[in-house]
Design an enzyme around this catalytic site. Structure first.
Site, PDB file in Angstrom:
ATOM      1  N   GLU B 177       0.550  -1.383  -0.137  1.00  0.00           N
ATOM      2  CA  GLU B 177       0.109   0.419   0.008  1.00  0.00           C
ATOM      3  C   GLU B 177       1.290   1.147  -0.072  1.00  0.00           C
ATOM      4  O   GLU B 177       1.672   0.917   0.339  1.00  0.00           O
ATOM      5  CB  GLU B 177      -0.788  -0.770   1.475  1.00  0.00           C
ATOM      6  CG  GLU B 177      -0.271  -0.725   2.317  1.00  0.00           C
ATOM      7  CD  GLU B 177       1.185   0.776   3.086  1.00  0.00           C
ATOM      8  OE1 GLU B 177       0.992   2.067   3.415  1.00  0.00           O
ATOM      9  OE2 GLU B 177       1.815  -0.179   3.774  1.00  0.00           O
ATOM     10  N   GLU B 321       4.373  -0.653   2.274  1.00  0.00           N
ATOM     11  CA  GLU B 321       4.060  -0.443   0.461  1.00  0.00           C
ATOM     12  C   GLU B 321       4.209  -2.081   0.527  1.00  0.00           C
ATOM     13  O   GLU B 321       4.144  -2.312  -1.097  1.00  0.00           O
ATOM     14  CB  GLU B 321       6.405  -0.332   0.191  1.00  0.00           C
ATOM     15  CG  GLU B 321       6.266   1.498  -0.051  1.00  0.00           C
ATOM     16  CD  GLU B 321       7.777   1.320  -0.992  1.00  0.00           C
ATOM     17  OE1 GLU B 321       8.030   0.819  -1.119  1.00  0.00           O
ATOM     18  OE2 GLU B 321       7.644   2.890  -0.662  1.00  0.00           O
TER      19      GLU B 321
END
Lengths: 356, 356
Positions: B177, B321
């Protein structure tokens, strides 16, 4: 390269390369420090290699040093000495845990017979590096495990195996071992060199019930008494008196890897004991090693604390062989690749400054 | 496959395959239990796949869901919202940490724009899965972050991305993300669903000083008050009120992966919040997920405790991430390969019985 030459060739970490790695981490597209241990490992690798970004430490090579232990006669193990030679055959055939974990990490495995007690069958011998110094150590509960010359020969084997593997293309080395009885020898060495009592460093190894664990503690405590003069005489004498052929070889291997400028990833309690020896014989060696995995053996944490090392992984493995260190290899490779491959704020056009 | 279809397709773990994996571990050439967490992960993978040995969960695919957050207007972040689109460009170009760590693990990265606020430049758009539902959420400090329909659409995006990646050959999925402000939304959801006060679950995210951390706690505490009715109304309403487009997409992604029968490796605090949503919307989803890495954000440990999950790695990463989960992939692959490739005592001719 001889052990003495390797010991003389161990240099301090390269401070300039480490500073460059720290500065580069702060320019990469992430908040400073947000990659945690991965950043520290990257800095460490830069210091070992003397370059930033550091070269990717792959492929790795795992050396599994195998040796037997006379102290098995004292009833300190859950498994008989025959298992050592059986497991050497298993390593040679590629069926042991370390084989699987090394393959998964893209690493080569070499099996080095530095002191197995039993003869190796010919098909196994063909797959093994035959460097046997003697068929197992003497019983450290009765006298010295090795003569000084045997211990020295084992150090030489380790250093030469490291040099050969690096010459063959290895860019990282992994410590592996097999030897029924070797957690007893490792615990004795760790007690001798950390000053802790036997009860604080002896563990169940590959599986002992409480009664036999208490007996094992007693055997180690008595051996520390018996070999008090050797312990006082210095690390070489203590290693010969209490160690094992594969432990001395591992000490030489760590020094050889450090001299060659590649990272050495140490596995469990056996390797931790060997690294305590290596650091005394060639100061600066431990700074060039990384602890892959925290063994639950109490001696491992005692040795790592004395060495100032904090393992990367803590997954409860208590097998040895090099298994835990193999699992850590991808983390170490990733740390190098982060420094080599990530974009900087400038390259990526990302707003790097905190807006405050 | 729609989200509702995926939710209905999530099955319990296969107990027979797990029992077979436990039994196989005890026949492999090692002391029982000596591979620690690696054995538990192997059993888990067998339960997810419904087979022993489990298929090797590779290659993996990382989906990085990107979305912006209206709550950034409250001053809860150290970085401006522009960084979201800049980082999406960095992901598309392969220069971010998650790109490097995924490459190192042999995993594919797809970037899904589910709600970035700013337009994406054409060259970036060409590299991104364009599933934008709206340009960033509304400010959860003033009203609901999303409408129920927007939240539902994000769940659908996540489930469909999971299905597409598995159809494309992925054998494991990794949650990724990017969204400036998303630790605020994640903390609010975790507080809502674990019953903990804001002060126990809000952390510094990508970097906040103490004064701004206190302010962030106040924003979350006020939002929990403001949205008390939505929280009481159930997980869908709470997710819409307090969540983010990428968080809802991640929830759908976890459910989609669970329905597809592949392991889903969850990363940090954002994914942990999403998994809390997924487990309520599709019970059994969390049992098919593995926690890759323990985020130091306090909300992560609160969410994982509520889910009964213990991360494999603890390396201090706080980037998100998908970075921490990528680092765990080799451990998960290794666990499957141990069950598939190690020799048994019988095959290797090793003395398996304790001599006692």
């Amino acid at each position: 390269m001889s052990f003495a030459e390797a010991a003389a060739a161990v240099r301090p970490l390269d401070g300039a390369a480490m500073a460059a790695a720290r500065a580069r981490h702060d320019r990469l597209t992430k908040p400073p420090g947000s990659l945690g241990r991965l950043e520290a490992v990257g800095v460490h690798l830069a210091g070992i290699a003397g370059a930033c970004p550091p070269p990717v430490p792959a492929p790795a090579a795992v050396a599994v040093f195998a040796g037997d232990h006379g102290v098995v006669a004292e009833g300190v193990t859950a498994w008989p000495s025959e298992v050592t030679v059986q497991m050497v055959a298993n390593f040679a055939a590629g069926g042991a845990a370390v084989n699987v974990l090394a393959r998964a990490a893209g690493a080569r495995v070499v099996v080095v017979d530095v002191g197995v007690a039993a003869p190796l069958p010919a098909p196994v011998l063909a797959q093994v590096w035959a460097r046997r110094i003697r068929p197992g150590t003497a019983n450290l509960a009765k006298g010295p495990a090795m003569t000084p010359a045997e211990c020295e020969a084992a150090l030489e084997v380790g250093a030469s195996v490291a040099a050969e593997l690096v010459a063959g293309g290895a860019r990282a080395l992994v410590t592996g071992e097999m030897g029924i009885g070797n957690t007893t020898a490792a615990a004795a060495l760790i007690a001798a060199w950390t000053g802790r009592p036997a009860a604080q460093v002896v563990g169940p190894g590959a599986g002992l019930d409480d009664a036999r664990l208490a007996h094992k503690i007693g055997v180690v405590a008595a051996a520390l008494e018996l070999h008090g003069d050797a312990i006082a005489a210095g690390p070489r004498a203590a290693l010969a008196a209490l160690g094992g052929l594969e432990i001395a070889a591992l000490a030489g291997f760590c020094v050889g890897g450090a001299a060659a400028g590649v990272p050495v990833v140490v596995d469990g309690v056996i390797a931790d004991a060997a690294l305590l020896a290596a650091e005394q014989l060639a100061p600066g060696t431990a700074a060039r090693c990384l602890a892959g995995h925290r063994s639950p053996e109490p001696g491992a944490s005692a040795a790592l604390a004395a060495l100032g090392m904090d393992p990367l992984l803590d997954l409860g493995l208590r097998l040895g062989e090099g298994s835990g260190a193999c699992l850590a290899l991808p983390v170490i490779v990733a740390a190098a690749r982060i420094l080599g491959e990530m974009a900087t704020f400038g390259e990526a056009g990302v707003s790097g400054a905190d807006p405050d």
